[in-house]
Design an enzyme around this catalytic site. Structure first.
Site, PDB file in Angstrom:
ATOM      1  N   LYS A 100     -15.467  -1.304  -5.987  1.00  0.00           N
ATOM      2  CA  LYS A 100     -14.598  -2.484  -5.763  1.00  0.00           C
ATOM      3  C   LYS A 100     -13.237  -2.344  -6.410  1.00  0.00           C
ATOM      4  O   LYS A 100     -12.249  -2.863  -5.912  1.00  0.00           O
ATOM      5  CB  LYS A 100     -15.262  -3.768  -6.244  1.00  0.00           C
ATOM      6  CG  LYS A 100     -15.863  -3.734  -7.628  1.00  0.00           C
ATOM      7  CD  LYS A 100     -17.335  -3.649  -7.569  1.00  0.00           C
ATOM      8  CE  LYS A 100     -17.844  -2.901  -8.779  1.00  0.00           C
ATOM      9  NZ  LYS A 100     -19.269  -2.896  -8.898  1.00  0.00           N
ATOM     10  N   GLY A 129     -23.111  -6.396  -3.771  1.00  0.00           N
ATOM     11  CA  GLY A 129     -24.190  -5.390  -3.825  1.00  0.00           C
ATOM     12  C   GLY A 129     -24.931  -5.305  -2.507  1.00  0.00           C
ATOM     13  O   GLY A 129     -24.381  -4.889  -1.491  1.00  0.00           O
ATOM     14  N   ILE A 131     -25.936  -7.702  -0.593  1.00  0.00           N
ATOM     15  CA  ILE A 131     -25.738  -8.829   0.336  1.00  0.00           C
ATOM     16  C   ILE A 131     -24.738  -8.430   1.421  1.00  0.00           C
ATOM     17  O   ILE A 131     -23.632  -7.981   1.110  1.00  0.00           O
ATOM     18  CB  ILE A 131     -25.146 -10.062  -0.389  1.00  0.00           C
ATOM     19  CG1 ILE A 131     -25.980 -10.432  -1.605  1.00  0.00           C
ATOM     20  CG2 ILE A 131     -25.002 -11.240   0.557  1.00  0.00           C
ATOM     21  CD1 ILE A 131     -25.326 -11.498  -2.476  1.00  0.00           C
ATOM     22  N   LYS A 200     -13.631  -8.433  -6.540  1.00  0.00           N
ATOM     23  CA  LYS A 200     -14.409  -8.792  -5.352  1.00  0.00           C
ATOM     24  C   LYS A 200     -13.753  -9.948  -4.583  1.00  0.00           C
ATOM     25  O   LYS A 200     -13.689  -9.911  -3.351  1.00  0.00           O
ATOM     26  CB  LYS A 200     -15.837  -9.139  -5.769  1.00  0.00           C
ATOM     27  CG  LYS A 200     -16.593  -7.909  -6.287  1.00  0.00           C
ATOM     28  CD  LYS A 200     -17.878  -8.293  -6.983  1.00  0.00           C
ATOM     29  CE  LYS A 200     -18.632  -7.066  -7.487  1.00  0.00           C
ATOM     30  NZ  LYS A 200     -19.734  -7.400  -8.392  1.00  0.00           N
TER      31      LYS A 200
HETATM   32  N1  HSE Z   1     -21.501  -5.033 -12.716  1.00  0.00           N
HETATM   33  C1  HSE Z   1     -21.569  -5.571 -11.409  1.00  0.00           C
HETATM   34  C2  HSE Z   1     -22.302  -6.903 -11.456  1.00  0.00           C
HETATM   35  C3  HSE Z   1     -22.273  -4.598 -10.524  1.00  0.00           C
HETATM   36  O1  HSE Z   1     -22.887  -7.204 -12.494  1.00  0.00           O
HETATM   37  O2  HSE Z   1     -22.266  -7.656 -10.503  1.00  0.00           O
HETATM   38  C4  HSE Z   1     -22.182  -4.896  -9.085  1.00  0.00           C
HETATM   39  O3  HSE Z   1     -20.868  -4.922  -8.639  1.00  0.00           O
END
Ligand code: HSE
Length: 413
Positions: A100, A129, A131, A200
């Site tokens: 990301k 992730g 989804i 994100k």
């Molecule tokens: N470190 C990130 C989280 C991993 O905890 O969401 C997934 O992007």
């Protein structure tokens, strides 16, 4: 047979090779071709891997191999991932990434290179992730004008907040547990300071607005200042504290930020716990659509990466229509103009005429009581305010003998 390379054999990378090897027959049936991992790039040794002989430490073995048509980048971080991905695209290879930070900082440029060469640059795993969210936004919801997205976009912080809310666990213990379970980023500051969620929401914002939104211009707060006292007040108010990434259209500008928020128990996002993520998308024709699932972890994330590889295989000579233009963040609303109601917890030297003194500064507020609150502590929720006005009001308030201990936005979605 389609030959692929995987750059990085960490948590997600090892999951990608595991899925590609374990599910090879099923995957081959679905894409009508065999996917063969020709090279895995990593500086470490993995003698126990069933494909140990295909590991390399030398990127040129991937870059210069014309038989490798698809490269998976799961190294994380901007460098050397950016240099490697750009080289692969320039050499005519499609690229799939879960990174990301790379997409949020370099997406416009990499998409342009891919576009010019009729290649795919896919990044489903970079948000949420396991989804599905990038493809649904790009395809299934494509007829909508997406007016707003609000999401719990970081599994680590959601896990930590859940442990604080449900088990009164300390922030440090909950973070350690999240790291042991492999959820946290290499540098946990990216999670707990909100940068991961910011990357994100920037990717999602770039997709819906068709213009790159760079993380540098987006106000980002993490959860390091959230205390068990704040968690208790949220419960008395009728909600929970969640780290929210939010973007919406507001008067021709894009109001976008990442911050902890009070989310009422009546809202769907309030019950999203542990490492789960949820993304609420408001389309002008669909209304609210919520995507929910595991936002972190080896195999959920790796499964999204592998699905992108499969998409590349079935669309080797055809570009998926994912694109946004470069920008200078000109459409991002200045943070001072963003509007929220605020929860305020404060220390009061003297509580005389409290109601009048608070409303005189912030407007009409509703007070929140909490069991076992310290004698001199007060807590209240302000009306909707521009951040610059709220900030000014806090300074006036402090001149009247109060000390603001915490302030947290009230979710408005
Ligand atoms: N470190 C990130 C989280 C991993 O905890 O969401 C997934 O992007």
């Amino acid at each position: 047979m389609i030959q692929v390379a995987v750059m990085g054999h960490g948590v997600v990378g090892s999951g990608v090779t595991e899925i590609l090897l374990n599910n090879s027959a099923e995957i081959a049936k679905r894409v009508r071709d065999e996917i063969y991992i020709k090279k895995v790039l990593d500086l470490r040794e993995f003698p126990d891997s069933p494909i140990a002989d295909r590991f390399t430490k030398d990127f040129s073995e991937i870059e210069d191999d014309d038989e490798i048509k698809i490269v998976v980048e799961v190294m994380g971080g901007v460098e050397p991932a950016y240099t490697f991905v750009k080289s692969c695209l320039l050499k005519g290879k499609s690229v799939v990434t879960s990174n990301k930070e790379l997409v949020a900082k370099k997406g416009a440029e990499l998409l342009k290179i891919a576009n010019e060469r009729n290649l795919n640059f896919l990044f489903e795993a970079s948000v949420g992730g396991g989804i599905p969210i990038i493809r649904p936004l790009n395809q299934c919801l494509a007829a909508n004008n997406v007016e707003e997205i609000d999401g719990i976009l970081n599994g680590t912080t959601n896990f930590i907040l859940t442990k604080m809310i449900e088990d009164s666990m300390s922030f440090e213990d909950a973070l350690k547990l999240a790291q042991d379970l492999g959820y946290a980023e290499r540098n946990p500051a990216a999670d707990v300071e909100g940068h991961d969620a910011c990357r994100k929401i920037c990717i999602l914002a770039s997709m819906i607005f068709g213009k790159h939104v760079y993380p540098d211009g987006v106000h980002t707060e993490g959860i390091t200042k959230v205390t068990l006292d704040d968690v208790g007040y949220a419960q008395s108010w009728g909600g929970v504290i969640k780290l929210i990434g939010s973007v919406k259209q507001n008067g021709g500008k894009h109001q976008i930020l990442v911050a902890p928020m009070f989310v009422p128990n009546t809202n769907q996002l309030s019950s999203v716990d542990d490492v789960f993520n949820a993304i609420l998308v408001k389309g002008d024709y669909t209304g609210d659509v919520v995507f929910y699932g595991k936002g972190a972890g080896k195999l959920p994330t790796a499964s999204a990466v592998v699905a992108d590889v499969m998409d590349c295989v079935t669309n080797l000579d055809r570009r998926r229509n994912i694109f946004w233009e470069d920008s200078k963040n000109e459409s991002v609303m200045p943070f001072e103009d963003t509007m929220y109601s605020m929860f305020v917890r404060a220390y009061a030297v003297d509580k005389t005429d409290l109601d009048k003194r608070v409303s005189g500064v912030f407007g009409e507020c509703s007070f929140i009581e909490k069991d076992n609150a310290p004698e001199n502590e007060i807590a209240f929720v302000t009306p909707l305010m521009k951040y610059s006005d709220f900030d000014k009001a806090c300074r006036t308030f402090e001149k009247d003998g109060f000390r603001v201990l915490s302030s947290i936005r009230i979710a408005d979605f």
